[in-house]
Write a protein that holds these residues in place. Structure first.
Motif, PDB file in Angstrom:
ATOM      1  N   PRO A  44      39.448  59.055  40.629  1.00 24.29           N
ATOM      2  CA  PRO A  44      40.885  59.277  40.808  1.00 24.29           C
ATOM      3  C   PRO A  44      41.853  59.532  39.813  1.00 24.29           C
ATOM      4  CG  PRO A  44      40.439  56.866  40.892  1.00 24.29           C
ATOM      5  CD  PRO A  44      39.070  57.523  40.885  1.00 24.29           C
ATOM      6  N   LYS A  45      41.429  59.588  38.530  1.00 29.54           N
ATOM      7  CA  LYS A  45      42.398  59.679  37.453  1.00 29.54           C
ATOM      8  C   LYS A  45      41.585  60.707  36.372  1.00 29.54           C
ATOM      9  CE  LYS A  45      44.562  55.147  37.309  1.00 29.54           C
ATOM     10  NZ  LYS A  45      44.806  53.679  36.828  1.00 29.54           N
ATOM     11  N   LYS A  72      33.752  63.815  47.585  1.00 27.71           N
ATOM     12  CA  LYS A  72      32.911  62.632  47.649  1.00 27.71           C
ATOM     13  C   LYS A  72      31.481  62.996  47.984  1.00 27.71           C
ATOM     14  CE  LYS A  72      35.862  58.890  47.428  1.00 27.71           C
ATOM     15  NZ  LYS A  72      35.966  58.394  48.830  1.00 27.71           N
ATOM     16  N   ARG A  93      33.140  53.353  38.757  1.00 28.50           N
ATOM     17  CA  ARG A  93      33.751  53.074  39.879  1.00 28.50           C
ATOM     18  C   ARG A  93      32.887  53.343  40.898  1.00 28.50           C
ATOM     19  NH1 ARG A  93      39.607  53.495  40.199  1.00 28.50           N
ATOM     20  NH2 ARG A  93      40.513  53.284  38.112  1.00 28.50           N
ATOM     21  N   ARG A  94      32.343  52.230  41.504  1.00 23.95           N
ATOM     22  CA  ARG A  94      31.434  52.082  42.577  1.00 23.95           C
ATOM     23  C   ARG A  94      31.879  52.872  43.830  1.00 23.95           C
ATOM     24  NH1 ARG A  94      27.724  47.127  43.215  1.00 23.95           N
ATOM     25  NH2 ARG A  94      26.855  46.810  41.179  1.00 23.95           N
ATOM     26  N   ASN A  95      31.083  53.648  44.356  1.00 20.19           N
ATOM     27  CA  ASN A  95      31.405  54.256  45.694  1.00 20.19           C
ATOM     28  C   ASN A  95      32.469  55.402  45.427  1.00 20.19           C
ATOM     29  OD1 ASN A  95      29.582  52.708  47.224  1.00 20.19           O
ATOM     30  ND2 ASN A  95      31.137  50.937  46.793  1.00 20.19           N
ATOM     31  N   MET A  96      32.655  55.862  44.245  1.00 17.73           N
ATOM     32  CA  MET A  96      33.168  56.987  43.709  1.00 17.73           C
ATOM     33  C   MET A  96      32.153  57.843  43.043  1.00 17.73           C
ATOM     34  SD  MET A  96      36.420  57.209  44.805  1.00 17.73           S
ATOM     35  CE  MET A  96      37.186  58.560  43.555  1.00 17.73           C
ATOM     36  N   ASP A 124      26.833  51.454  45.673  1.00 23.45           N
ATOM     37  CA  ASP A 124      26.336  50.298  45.408  1.00 23.45           C
ATOM     38  C   ASP A 124      24.810  50.431  45.220  1.00 23.45           C
ATOM     39  OD1 ASP A 124      28.846  48.571  45.348  1.00 23.45           O
ATOM     40  OD2 ASP A 124      28.958  49.199  47.257  1.00 23.45           O
TER      41      ASP A 124
END
Lengths: 318, 318, 318
Positions: B177-178, B254, B278-281, B285
């Motif tokens: 996200p960043k 994604k 960052r998991r699931n980005m 998992d």
């Protein structure tokens, strides 16, 4: 030596300089002296040179070093008796300081003048509380009115570079946009007055220092006269000391910036400053980058002064 | 080796890997090399892995370690000559850096891309100032364009786990996200290009890296093709490099998250990431918790890469 | 001993006290045990005594010590699986903790009750995550519900000063303007209940502690009765434990401040407090400055309890 807060603590200057020379030439020779001894460095104000040089000095002596940064204002200690502590002060100095003393062997404290009370500043209230209540030797890492580790490093540097036994050393005020404490200037005066150098102070009217520190020095308001034949020009800004202007910037006169024109009046003088320095306020690029600039070796001697002081305290107290 | 800033500094990779293996198996064998040597670690950006692993590496070599956190932006150094320093910059780089150099033997510097000037970032202005002015060997602890201690640890990890002499290694962009620097990706490319592995880079259009780092690697925009038969999937997000999007997040697609479906296309590939992740980005998992995930041993090898580099610099410079 | 989180970890108390006595008398005798071992101290909350005393304890044992300050809230770890980490949490606990474990040999963790979820606090979620995922021995440097290094130091202090084999020890609540965790009080109860002392707890209605910690202690709401013939008065504030007031200040009744009038009811009792202490809230100046006040030696024993615990963990795990 029990504590190191001013020139008088170091004893005979010639002897202190000999000890410093030994330390500089043999930085790792005395690691048994500091073995299992812990230096606690407490910073109420931020620090670069003092922090790094003192920590390295401790390492050189085989000490363990703990650094404790106390965000200015975040750790408020009560100092009065009888106060109901239901506000923002969470601990009384009578508990906090002895506790810190119990976890170390030597305490270094940095605590600048706060410009809230001239009396508190000039009575060194915080530094003296550590001396009184910690139960351990205390080293000033710049207090409200003095910066003796800096002054000792300055003296070492002058001794290394002087070309005559009694050089003419000039402390000159120089402009700065923010109000700075008088500590470095006071302390430099105190150490220079303890030598047999010719020592002259020059500054604009209104920037007179405390007479206790000026001592036998000659105060010369005419900067050109002061620079004349100088062997060392030591620049520093300070805010006004005299009331009602204590802690204030009363002018930023750029004619006091150390520049090549004024340096030409000297006896090819060396330039010194404790750093950090604001270029083209305190000193021009030209002067600070000249071969006569000693600012880097002067800073490097901070490690020597710190190590000499720590070593003597370790020797005398343990 | 004088400084460690990129793959070329480490010299022959085979030899470097042998040295790393020795260090990993004999972490405390070389404490004489670091005795009385001080590592100064300067952080302009926050750090967990680099801070802890490099500090531990220094201890393992018998070094003293000083950590200096410089709050980003709080310590503003002037870099130009001729400027009247009457603003918020309190010190010039020409004083600050040599002074820091005078209190230590090796300097580690962490200074990320700031995304204000692509030219400044890609010229490594801050890191190079330390190299130029400190007078001491300098180690990159992640600079604007490279993270060589990470890449060396990555290489060590691949060598430990590879099942074939020339594994297929795939660097895949993944969403975040960043806006992140390109340093880890650039650096990984540089190190992979120095091996004889089959090296493939895959990312969405618009995320092309600097050609200097891409080098001889194959760029494959079809991620399924890239994953096909891979032995190692190395995931990392980075922001756009190409103008006018430098330093921007141009999508967070994604479909690029590393998941079991895409991993099934590989040759039972290992999964790698430099962390934090960052998991699931970046990765599901399921994949990061699978037996094929190497993220923890990869992080543990950060201590090995740091110690190997410090040891070689100590050997070559003192 | 693998981890140190509560009284049960230390094993037989008599034996633990003997070990503490040895450590206090021979602080530097066991430096081989900690050689090349690294203690990582992680602070989610600020610390003065714990930080300094534990660091010094590590040094005394020959350990390397790394201090990691984690600004409360600044480092947000995800703890759930399946969450798409596109918010402010930059790392998952399943990566962060094993990585930290890989760079050290023993981990100390300070993590206070957060008063957001009583269940999370009393399940010691954060401390237990370190135990579960770090792969290394873990020491509580004050967790949500206990502060065992403090309690062990308290026990050592009582043993040093007690004048009778089974002294009467009284834990008294005292007023404080902010909501504090129950950790120190809970923990003190747990350790006192493990001795054969006469142990009494006194507090205003509404400040009942968790019955798990109160155990066999006598709860006496009449403070004068509690003080009667006490040998030790141990003062501490805590916020309410019982619902619906968990974590709240329900009164600040100054009649509970420890003062000379109530101390006169005791058997010339010693006064104890873990510090920091707010004077004239928790205790009057008169009592804390009296010869019966043990707060400074009690704090000094924090180094002894920490060193004893570290030594036993080093002996048992390496």
């Amino acid at each position: 030596m029990r504590n190191f807060t001013c020139v008088h603590d170091i004893g005979n200057l010639k002897s202190a300089l000999e000890k410093a020379t030994y330390v500089k030439e043999n930085p790792f020779a005395d690691q048994q002296i500091g073995k299992n001894k812990t230096l606690l460095m407490i910073f109420f104000n931020s620090s670069l040179r003092t922090r790094l040089s003192t920590q390295k000095a401790g390492f050189n002596l085989g000490m363990n070093v703990i650094v404790l940064d106390i965000n200015q204002g975040a750790w408020k200690l009560e100092t009065e008796r009888g106060v109901v502590m239901d506000g923002d002060k969470t601990e009384h100095i009578l508990e906090a300081i002895p506790v810190m003393g119990s976890y170390c062997d030597i305490i270094g404290v940095r605590s600048f003048a706060q410009f809230k009370s001239k009396e508190d500043d000039y009575n060194e209230v915080i530094l003296n509380q550590f001396i009184q209540y910690s139960g351990k030797p205390v080293i000033s890492m710049e207090a409200a009115t003095r910066h003796p580790l800096q002054s000792f490093a300055d003296l070492i540097t002058i001794e290394e570079y002087k070309k005559t036994p009694r050089p003419k050393v000039v402390l000159t005020w120089a402009p700065h946009p923010k109000p700075l404490p008088q500590a470095v200037a006071n302390s430099f005066c105190e150490w220079m007055n303890a030598t047999d150098y010719e020592f002259v102070i020059t500054h604009p009217e209104g920037y007179e220092l405390d007479e206790k520190f000026v001592g036998k020095a000659r105060v010369e308001y005419d900067k050109e006269k002061a620079y004349k034949d100088a062997d060392f020009i030591y620049a520093k800004n300070w805010s006004a000391y005299r009331d009602p202007n204590y802690g204030k910037v009363i002018n930023m006169d750029k004619s006091w910036t150390v520049d090549a024109r004024k340096m030409a009046l000297t006896n090819n003088a060396y330039f010194m400053h404790c750093l950090p320095v604001r270029r083209n306020m305190i000193v021009t690029d030209e002067v600070i980058e000249s071969p006569q600039s000693l600012v880097i070796p002067e800073a490097a001697n901070r490690m020597v002064s710190a190590q000499t002081v720590l070593k003597e305290i370790l020797k005398d107290n343990f």
